[in-house]
Design a protein around this motif. Sequence first.
Motif, PDB file in Angstrom:
ATOM      1  N   ILE A  82       0.538   8.681   5.128  1.00  0.00           N
ATOM      2  CA  ILE A  82      -0.884   8.728   5.494  1.00  0.00           C
ATOM      3  C   ILE A  82      -1.504   7.339   5.364  1.00  0.00           C
ATOM      4  O   ILE A  82      -2.227   6.864   6.254  1.00  0.00           O
ATOM      5  N   SER A  83      -1.197   6.659   4.254  1.00  0.00           N
ATOM      6  CA  SER A  83      -1.749   5.314   4.090  1.00  0.00           C
ATOM      7  C   SER A  83      -1.222   4.403   5.190  1.00  0.00           C
ATOM      8  O   SER A  83      -1.947   3.545   5.704  1.00  0.00           O
ATOM      9  N   GLY A  84       0.042   4.591   5.583  1.00  0.00           N
ATOM     10  CA  GLY A  84       0.620   3.791   6.663  1.00  0.00           C
ATOM     11  C   GLY A  84      -0.091   4.018   7.986  1.00  0.00           C
ATOM     12  O   GLY A  84      -0.382   3.076   8.724  1.00  0.00           O
ATOM     13  N   ILE A  85      -0.385   5.309   8.277  1.00  0.00           N
ATOM     14  CA  ILE A  85      -1.089   5.622   9.527  1.00  0.00           C
ATOM     15  C   ILE A  85      -2.456   4.947   9.535  1.00  0.00           C
ATOM     16  O   ILE A  85      -2.860   4.312  10.515  1.00  0.00           O
ATOM     17  N   GLY A 116       5.227   2.029   5.223  1.00  0.00           N
ATOM     18  CA  GLY A 116       4.960   2.995   4.161  1.00  0.00           C
ATOM     19  C   GLY A 116       6.256   3.532   3.573  1.00  0.00           C
ATOM     20  O   GLY A 116       6.400   3.643   2.348  1.00  0.00           O
ATOM     21  N   PHE A 117       7.223   3.842   4.446  1.00  0.00           N
ATOM     22  CA  PHE A 117       8.553   4.269   3.990  1.00  0.00           C
ATOM     23  C   PHE A 117       9.175   3.189   3.105  1.00  0.00           C
ATOM     24  O   PHE A 117       9.730   3.482   2.044  1.00  0.00           O
ATOM     25  N   ALA A 118       9.091   1.941   3.605  1.00  0.00           N
ATOM     26  CA  ALA A 118       9.692   0.836   2.850  1.00  0.00           C
ATOM     27  C   ALA A 118       9.079   0.763   1.455  1.00  0.00           C
ATOM     28  O   ALA A 118       9.778   0.583   0.457  1.00  0.00           O
ATOM     29  N   GLY A 119       7.760   0.916   1.400  1.00  0.00           N
ATOM     30  CA  GLY A 119       7.067   0.879   0.109  1.00  0.00           C
ATOM     31  C   GLY A 119       7.481   2.037  -0.779  1.00  0.00           C
ATOM     32  O   GLY A 119       7.757   1.858  -1.970  1.00  0.00           O
ATOM     33  N   ALA A 120       7.551   3.242  -0.189  1.00  0.00           N
ATOM     34  CA  ALA A 120       7.935   4.424  -0.963  1.00  0.00           C
ATOM     35  C   ALA A 120       9.348   4.247  -1.528  1.00  0.00           C
ATOM     36  O   ALA A 120       9.637   4.646  -2.654  1.00  0.00           O
ATOM     37  N   HIS A 121      10.214   3.636  -0.736  1.00  0.00           N
ATOM     38  CA  HIS A 121      11.575   3.388  -1.216  1.00  0.00           C
ATOM     39  C   HIS A 121      11.553   2.449  -2.431  1.00  0.00           C
ATOM     40  O   HIS A 121      12.282   2.657  -3.401  1.00  0.00           O
ATOM     41  N   LEU A 122      10.675   1.437  -2.370  1.00  0.00           N
ATOM     42  CA  LEU A 122      10.605   0.488  -3.482  1.00  0.00           C
ATOM     43  C   LEU A 122      10.116   1.155  -4.764  1.00  0.00           C
ATOM     44  O   LEU A 122      10.652   0.927  -5.842  1.00  0.00           O
ATOM     45  N   SER A 123       9.054   1.984  -4.631  1.00  0.00           N
ATOM     46  CA  SER A 123       8.426   2.497  -5.846  1.00  0.00           C
ATOM     47  C   SER A 123       8.979   3.841  -6.301  1.00  0.00           C
ATOM     48  O   SER A 123       8.823   4.209  -7.454  1.00  0.00           O
ATOM     49  N   LEU A 124       9.639   4.574  -5.405  1.00  0.00           N
ATOM     50  CA  LEU A 124      10.170   5.887  -5.814  1.00  0.00           C
ATOM     51  C   LEU A 124      11.682   5.990  -5.673  1.00  0.00           C
ATOM     52  O   LEU A 124      12.302   6.863  -6.278  1.00  0.00           O
ATOM     53  N   GLY A 125      12.271   5.103  -4.879  1.00  0.00           N
ATOM     54  CA  GLY A 125      13.703   5.223  -4.657  1.00  0.00           C
ATOM     55  C   GLY A 125      14.484   4.207  -5.457  1.00  0.00           C
ATOM     56  O   GLY A 125      15.531   4.506  -6.035  1.00  0.00           O
ATOM     57  N   LEU A 161       0.836  -1.199   0.000  1.00  0.00           N
ATOM     58  CA  LEU A 161       0.000   0.000   0.000  1.00  0.00           C
ATOM     59  C   LEU A 161       0.872   1.251   0.000  1.00  0.00           C
ATOM     60  O   LEU A 161       0.588   2.219  -0.715  1.00  0.00           O
ATOM     61  N   GLY A 162       1.948   1.229   0.788  1.00  0.00           N
ATOM     62  CA  GLY A 162       2.866   2.371   0.823  1.00  0.00           C
ATOM     63  C   GLY A 162       3.466   2.631  -0.545  1.00  0.00           C
ATOM     64  O   GLY A 162       3.521   3.774  -1.005  1.00  0.00           O
ATOM     65  N   ALA A 163       3.885   1.556  -1.216  1.00  0.00           N
ATOM     66  CA  ALA A 163       4.495   1.699  -2.541  1.00  0.00           C
ATOM     67  C   ALA A 163       3.509   2.320  -3.519  1.00  0.00           C
ATOM     68  O   ALA A 163       3.852   3.201  -4.309  1.00  0.00           O
ATOM     69  N   SER A 165       2.582   1.593  18.570  1.00  0.00           N
ATOM     70  CA  SER A 165       3.475   0.697  17.827  1.00  0.00           C
ATOM     71  C   SER A 165       2.866   0.299  16.487  1.00  0.00           C
ATOM     72  O   SER A 165       3.568   0.234  15.474  1.00  0.00           O
ATOM     73  N   SER A 166       1.552   0.049  16.451  1.00  0.00           N
ATOM     74  CA  SER A 166       0.916  -0.345  15.183  1.00  0.00           C
ATOM     75  C   SER A 166       1.012   0.773  14.162  1.00  0.00           C
ATOM     76  O   SER A 166       1.295   0.535  12.983  1.00  0.00           O
ATOM     77  N   ILE A 167       0.748   2.002  14.621  1.00  0.00           N
ATOM     78  CA  ILE A 167       0.757   3.124  13.683  1.00  0.00           C
ATOM     79  C   ILE A 167       2.182   3.401  13.199  1.00  0.00           C
ATOM     80  O   ILE A 167       2.410   3.627  12.011  1.00  0.00           O
ATOM     81  N   LEU A 168       3.152   3.333  14.121  1.00  0.00           N
ATOM     82  CA  LEU A 168       4.546   3.517  13.700  1.00  0.00           C
ATOM     83  C   LEU A 168       4.948   2.435  12.700  1.00  0.00           C
ATOM     84  O   LEU A 168       5.665   2.700  11.729  1.00  0.00           O
ATOM     85  N   CYS A 169       4.471   1.225  12.933  1.00  0.00           N
ATOM     86  CA  CYS A 169       4.775   0.136  12.007  1.00  0.00           C
ATOM     87  C   CYS A 169       4.196   0.449  10.628  1.00  0.00           C
ATOM     88  O   CYS A 169       4.859   0.256   9.611  1.00  0.00           O
ATOM     89  N   GLY A 170       2.957   0.970  10.613  1.00  0.00           N
ATOM     90  CA  GLY A 170       2.344   1.342   9.337  1.00  0.00           C
ATOM     91  C   GLY A 170       3.178   2.392   8.616  1.00  0.00           C
ATOM     92  O   GLY A 170       3.427   2.292   7.416  1.00  0.00           O
TER      93      GLY A 170
END
Lengths: 350, 303
Positions: B70-73, B208-217, B46-48, B199-204
């Motif tokens: 936002i999607s992660g939160i 989300g960062f991990a996904g953004a890195h995959l699709s934009l980085g 979803l983050g990606a 913890s759940s929200i931070l995990c989201g």
Amino acid sequence: MNKFKLDGEYILSITASILLALILGGIIMIFNGKNPIQGYGALITGAFGSKYALATTFTKTVPLILTGLATAIAFMTGIFNIGGEGQLYLGAFAATYIGFTFKGLPVSLGVILATICAAIAGAALSYIPAILKVKFKIDEVIVCVMLNSIAMLFTGYLVNYPFKATDGSMGGSNLIADQYKFSKLMDVSKLNTSIIYTAMIAIFIYYLIKKTSYGYDFKMIGENNLFAKYMGLATEKYMIVAMLISGALCGIAGAFEVYGLHYRFLPNLSKGYAFDGMLIALIVKNNPLGIIIMSIFFAALKTGSVVMELETGISSELVAVIQALIILFMAGETGFKEFFKRKNLSKKGA
Amino acid sequence: MKDIFNLSLLQNMIRTATPLILAALGGLLTMQSGILNIGMEGMILLGAFFAVVGSYFFASSAMGVGLAVISGILIGLLFGIFVIELKSDEFVIGVAINILGAGLTVFLLRTIFGVKGAFSSPDIIPLPDINIGFLAKFPVLDAIFNNHSIFVYISWILVILVYIFLFKTPMGYWLRASGESPAALETAGVSPKKMKYISSILCGILCGFAGAHLSLGYLTLFTENMSANKGFIALSVIIFGSSHPIKAFFAALLFGFFDALGIRLQSVGIPSQFTQMIPYIATIVVLFIVSQKTFQRRKSSEV
């Protein structure tokens, strides 16, 4: 609370969950600028509207019923087999191997041998999380998740290297011998005899769970492990046996996919069937009859969604969203109930 | 051998480890608060997707990351509501989130961009690469550590921040206590529920960062299932790193190394399937060793 009984209240909440998910799906369609009545109409006719549609729907129930029953039987004893996907792949490969290696056997012997090998392969893989759980108290869920990936990579290796197709099949194994292919029950559609074998297996499992002392023992272990131990049951042995049956069923599901549909091993053979089957079992609380009904429902959603996409342009993936919503609502069922109870109480108190 | 073990292997290791580090940091926070989250796969996906949506429509990679956050939160909150509030089974909710992630992204890919399978466009703004000037003076370090996408460096900073948060701040202590002894925490006047939500929200967010890195980085596009089991590998990283940020960081590097090595070895004829298997097998072995240790400890304490 009885974990395994589908009472009136339960059926009510499952219906409510499905309706709520369908309504949300409808709202998504509206946001999408589509007419939900048309969308769902196309979905229903696509799944049930013709002989062909019905046949396709029933074809898709086969892996769902098998993996659903597999999850149920393991979970009855309190062990969670989330490794069905890997067991399915290993079973599919074992069966395919028999099919393209021993081409000269009499048909029934060849098919039975393939099915047995698939069951053994699936069971062998399920033995790993079972023994680690029982003997070393290692969480079976994590082991299963890891083994899923390992099994998929391993079978991927097998068909890319030692058993790479030599007969021109692209990206899979060689084809199984012609005579082993399950015969079709209807022209044009893919419906084949695997559904009959699946029905036989389902009846057997139903009999095992409901009518034999094994079923009773399984249930007792799952509901109260300690009590079962005091009663003198070898709980650990039962858990391992349940897990082996579970793995065998997933292996057979893989064999049926090959012998009924693809006729060769494909690296993307399963589209998450074991996960769907697992969720089906969880939704209906491991009830065998419930698994069959819910498998037909899920298969119908999948079949109908393709027609829905063709006719209305609504992406068939919406169905995956609806399924996920049903699961979320069902998983939250007890919590929702308590939440509303609490609210009612506080209202009465005021 | 020279073609396999060289500087660019290490450079690739760092690149492939980054999404694992990010997701594992998120997952270990929930693990510390007593929740096993197997829904990270869906969260990353979803983050990606939303990173691509943000970057494409606002012509800004920062907006992409913003949307991923936002999607992660939201997905973290959803996970929290079901697992913490409604006391649903965490495995079931995890699996449901994975299915939701896979289904929703393909559905939205189709409805927003009108494509199936993959979406790429020159209008998707990638994340910037960072050039650290002084590294250029050291050719070896320069080749390995310089000119990565921004999240590579952010992930390193986050490792330290998460470490400080978990072990040096009161909130981190409460978060760990919410997993270990929620009753005691409650007595101390802190709500374990609240800690689990955090913890759940931070995990989201981290997924989300991990996904953004995959699709934009890493690449500048979105494809179906582009998370490719990274959520599950991150789970292995967490177990391998015993839910400790620094240990998890090195575990992620190890897994990244094998991943990068696998791609290399394929070119000399060793099937990549085997090197890809290593992290999964290693996880099972680690679990086994850890269980043996606790088993022996239990035994000796009995005597």
